[in-house]
Design an enzyme around this catalytic site. Sequence first.
Site, PDB file in Angstrom:
ATOM      1  CB  THR A 208     -39.755  20.838  16.534  1.00  0.00           C
ATOM      2  OG1 THR A 208     -38.596  21.144  15.748  1.00  0.00           O
ATOM      3  CG2 THR A 208     -39.813  21.751  17.737  1.00  0.00           C
ATOM      4  CG  LEU A 262     -40.667  13.074  27.131  1.00  0.00           C
ATOM      5  CD1 LEU A 262     -40.221  11.932  26.225  1.00  0.00           C
ATOM      6  CD2 LEU A 262     -41.755  12.606  28.087  1.00  0.00           C
ATOM      7  CE1 TYR A 459     -44.352  26.262   5.872  1.00  0.00           C
ATOM      8  CE2 TYR A 459     -44.958  27.978   4.311  1.00  0.00           C
ATOM      9  CZ  TYR A 459     -44.385  27.592   5.509  1.00  0.00           C
ATOM     10  OH  TYR A 459     -43.864  28.544   6.342  1.00  0.00           O
TER      11      TYR A 459
HETATM   12  C1  LIG Z   1     -39.919  32.132   9.975  1.00  0.00           C
HETATM   13  C2  LIG Z   1     -39.929  30.714  10.397  1.00  0.00           C
HETATM   14  C3  LIG Z   1     -39.608  29.724   9.488  1.00  0.00           C
HETATM   15  C4  LIG Z   1     -39.635  28.383   9.890  1.00  0.00           C
HETATM   16  N1  LIG Z   1     -39.286  27.434   8.990  1.00  0.00           N
HETATM   17  C5  LIG Z   1     -39.264  26.131   9.358  1.00  0.00           C
HETATM   18  C6  LIG Z   1     -38.872  25.122   8.444  1.00  0.00           C
HETATM   19  O1  LIG Z   1     -38.510  25.393   7.299  1.00  0.00           O
HETATM   20  N2  LIG Z   1     -38.871  23.836   8.878  1.00  0.00           N
HETATM   21  C7  LIG Z   1     -39.219  23.508  10.160  1.00  0.00           C
HETATM   22  O2  LIG Z   1     -39.187  22.329  10.506  1.00  0.00           O
HETATM   23  N3  LIG Z   1     -39.615  24.451  11.029  1.00  0.00           N
HETATM   24  C8  LIG Z   1     -39.634  25.743  10.686  1.00  0.00           C
HETATM   25  N4  LIG Z   1     -40.000  26.703  11.583  1.00  0.00           N
HETATM   26  C9  LIG Z   1     -40.371  26.323  12.952  1.00  0.00           C
HETATM   27  C10 LIG Z   1     -39.174  26.317  13.949  1.00  0.00           C
HETATM   28  O3  LIG Z   1     -38.126  27.090  13.462  1.00  0.00           O
HETATM   29  C11 LIG Z   1     -38.719  24.891  14.171  1.00  0.00           C
HETATM   30  O4  LIG Z   1     -39.705  24.231  14.956  1.00  0.00           O
HETATM   31  C12 LIG Z   1     -37.356  24.754  14.863  1.00  0.00           C
HETATM   32  O5  LIG Z   1     -37.015  23.402  14.867  1.00  0.00           O
HETATM   33  C13 LIG Z   1     -37.352  25.277  16.273  1.00  0.00           C
HETATM   34  O6  LIG Z   1     -35.998  25.363  16.691  1.00  0.00           O
HETATM   35  P1  LIG Z   1     -35.600  26.340  17.894  1.00  0.00           P
HETATM   36  O7  LIG Z   1     -34.188  26.099  18.233  1.00  0.00           O
HETATM   37  O8  LIG Z   1     -35.972  27.724  17.582  1.00  0.00           O
HETATM   38  O9  LIG Z   1     -36.530  25.749  19.048  1.00  0.00           O
HETATM   39  P2  LIG Z   1     -37.475  26.533  20.039  1.00  0.00           P
HETATM   40  O10 LIG Z   1     -38.463  27.342  19.292  1.00  0.00           O
HETATM   41  O11 LIG Z   1     -36.670  27.221  21.065  1.00  0.00           O
HETATM   42  O12 LIG Z   1     -38.229  25.301  20.728  1.00  0.00           O
HETATM   43  C14 LIG Z   1     -39.144  24.523  20.017  1.00  0.00           C
HETATM   44  C15 LIG Z   1     -39.668  23.411  20.941  1.00  0.00           C
HETATM   45  O13 LIG Z   1     -38.621  22.501  21.258  1.00  0.00           O
HETATM   46  C16 LIG Z   1     -38.323  22.529  22.642  1.00  0.00           C
HETATM   47  N5  LIG Z   1     -36.862  22.520  22.723  1.00  0.00           N
HETATM   48  C17 LIG Z   1     -35.996  23.403  22.162  1.00  0.00           C
HETATM   49  N6  LIG Z   1     -34.731  23.013  22.411  1.00  0.00           N
HETATM   50  C18 LIG Z   1     -34.805  21.880  23.146  1.00  0.00           C
HETATM   51  C19 LIG Z   1     -33.854  21.007  23.718  1.00  0.00           C
HETATM   52  N7  LIG Z   1     -32.540  21.201  23.579  1.00  0.00           N
HETATM   53  N8  LIG Z   1     -34.297  19.937  24.424  1.00  0.00           N
HETATM   54  C20 LIG Z   1     -35.622  19.708  24.575  1.00  0.00           C
HETATM   55  N9  LIG Z   1     -36.568  20.507  24.058  1.00  0.00           N
HETATM   56  C21 LIG Z   1     -36.161  21.570  23.358  1.00  0.00           C
HETATM   57  C22 LIG Z   1     -38.957  23.787  23.186  1.00  0.00           C
HETATM   58  O14 LIG Z   1     -39.309  23.657  24.538  1.00  0.00           O
HETATM   59  C23 LIG Z   1     -40.167  23.925  22.275  1.00  0.00           C
HETATM   60  O15 LIG Z   1     -41.215  23.090  22.721  1.00  0.00           O
HETATM   61  C24 LIG Z   1     -39.989  28.049  11.210  1.00  0.00           C
HETATM   62  C25 LIG Z   1     -40.294  29.063  12.122  1.00  0.00           C
HETATM   63  C26 LIG Z   1     -40.253  30.386  11.727  1.00  0.00           C
HETATM   64  C27 LIG Z   1     -40.566  31.463  12.717  1.00  0.00           C
END
Ligand SMILES: Cc1cc2nc3c(=O)[nH]c(=O)nc-3n(C[C@H](O)[C@H](O)[C@H](O)COP(=O)(O)OP(=O)(O)OC[C@H]3O[C@@H](n4cnc5c(N)ncnc54)[C@H](O)[C@@H]3O)c2cc1C
Length: 539
Positions: A208, A262, A459
């Site tokens: 992401t 992908l 933000y």
């Molecule tokens: C309370 C809160 C605070 C947040 N704060 C931030 C912040 O400070 N900064 C920030 O950047 N984001 C933030 N986010 C958004 C989110 O946490 C990020 O996007 C984070 O990178 C997602 O990680 P995850 O492991 O939870 O991925 P997921 O939510 O499980 O997946 C996110 C996306 O990536 C894909 N994905 C996940 N793992 C893989 C993998 N191994 N290979 C291929 N695709 C994959 C999934 O299919 C999905 O499309 C926040 C969200 C919340 C709810």
Amino acid sequence: MRWWGWGEDGHAVPLSPAAEDLLRDELGADPSVRKPPVPFDQVSLPDPGLPQPVRERLVTALGAEGLRDDRETRIGHAVGRSYPDLVRIRSGDASSAPDAVALPASAELVAAVLGLCAEHRVAVVPFGGGTSVVGGVEPVREGFAGVVSLDLGRLAATVDVDRTSLTARVDAGLLGPELERRLGEEGVTLGHFPQSFEYSTLGGWVATRSAGQASTGYGRIDDLVEAVRCVTPAGELGTKAVPASAAGPSLRELVVGSEGVLGVICDATVRVRPAPAARRYEGWSFTSFAEGCDAFRVMEQAGAAADVNRISDEDETRLTMALASSGGTTEKLGRRYLRMRGHEGGCIAIVGFEGSEEEVEDRRRDAAGLLRAGGAVSLGHRPGEAWHRSRYAAPYLRDDLLDRGVLVDTLETATTWSNLAKLHQAVREALSAALTGRGTQPLVMCHVSHLYPSGASLYFTFLARQEDDALAQWKAAKTAASEAIVATGGTITHHHAIGRDHRRWLAAEDGELGIEVLRAAKERLDPAGIMNPGKLLPD
Ligand SMILES: Cc1cc2nc3c(=O)[nH]c(=O)nc-3n(C[C@H](O)[C@H](O)[C@H](O)COP(=O)(O)OP(=O)(O)OC[C@H]3O[C@@H](n4cnc5c(N)ncnc54)[C@H](O)[C@@H]3O)c2cc1C
């Protein structure tokens, strides 16, 4: 993670009495309203629909522990953690749940799952921590024989640190705290601390293009990734772990930010640093947001910015102060702030430095000189320490706000310094108009938290009294803000990614030809189109 909110049971952060007063006075929220999540046994879940031969072959490949289709696991993978996700799941709607959750424990098993699913036209949704706030992990089943959520939770063993090169090869499923603990054993840190740190994964961050709270100093995750290994339905796409390369366009860049459309990122080599011996976080105040942003720009362009740099606009500062008046982590900050001469009604900033004692002191001195020259007054270290202590607390509060029938959401963008004030105003106005026009007085606030030589992120947090159709109310606000962002030259997302919710604005970012290039890459790597359908690329 609780199926209906943030964190685990027993870790709730309740609203303070000051916050309750504020919700009543400013939003007109009725303090007696309680809208708790439905009991777990009342959550409505479709029967699992995975074709039996696929299920059997997946169990053979992964073992019984590697494929789950029990009620709890499926509900836990039905949605991410955005406001509309939580509204739906709290109301008992798990209609989007996958048929099953696959938990492969190696890249080879990931390849086996993708092969099987491609053969049977079963959609696959990579799932890290499930903290997506843009609909990124929500299964889409139209046109598929079934949907499998591919959870990376068992691909979380390797943290292989090269102390000489300051890199680490890390399995994608590692959650933030465990990753930092393992790196800490080797005396290094990744320095990537998104607010979702406790529940998000390395793979999710890479997929992401995540930005941590200290990204100005340590770099965003895209700056920290040296190499990736991505298993796609067409084979493995691996890039070399080298510090730099002139070997044509970067395939690493194709994988970083690919949001699971992908393939599956199974591991990444990341750049690490020696764990900091010293940390110093402190507060500053400015007479206005404009003044503070300008001082931050000068500091960043002089190469003197801190690792963490945050400045709240007037409304976010006012709200922080109001909440501080009843005590809590920000109380001291509030008292100091109110004592400031000439800065009442102004803005609060937090800057944080990490490194060796000497480094921190030198950098602090340089930055302080520039901040003072830009009009800032020091509030000392207490506000900074209070922020650092409570930096992961806000998501817990969101659950309590939803309980009280309050719409609460955030969105983010970035633009150049010369366009920052215009974008700030345009998004504020769009959100206020969309939410006020629907019979409720909103609170819209903003902060800058990621600095670049050419610009910064914005933000926004917005709160309003929830209407009967909470999803329509949210959609109107989200659409208005997104249109304002695009029309005013901001990026549709600085770090939350595209997912499902931002897809329609990707063309404004990449152009139609750019989207065709991405589609061509997907068609080559995922010919059956099973990888995370309905995300990133517009229909
Ligand atoms: C309370 C809160 C605070 C947040 N704060 C931030 C912040 O400070 N900064 C920030 O950047 N984001 C933030 N986010 C958004 C989110 O946490 C990020 O996007 C984070 O990178 C997602 O990680 P995850 O492991 O939870 O991925 P997921 O939510 O499980 O997946 C996110 C996306 O990536 C894909 N994905 C996940 N793992 C893989 C993998 N191994 N290979 C291929 N695709 C994959 C999934 O299919 C999905 O499309 C926040 C969200 C919340 C709810």
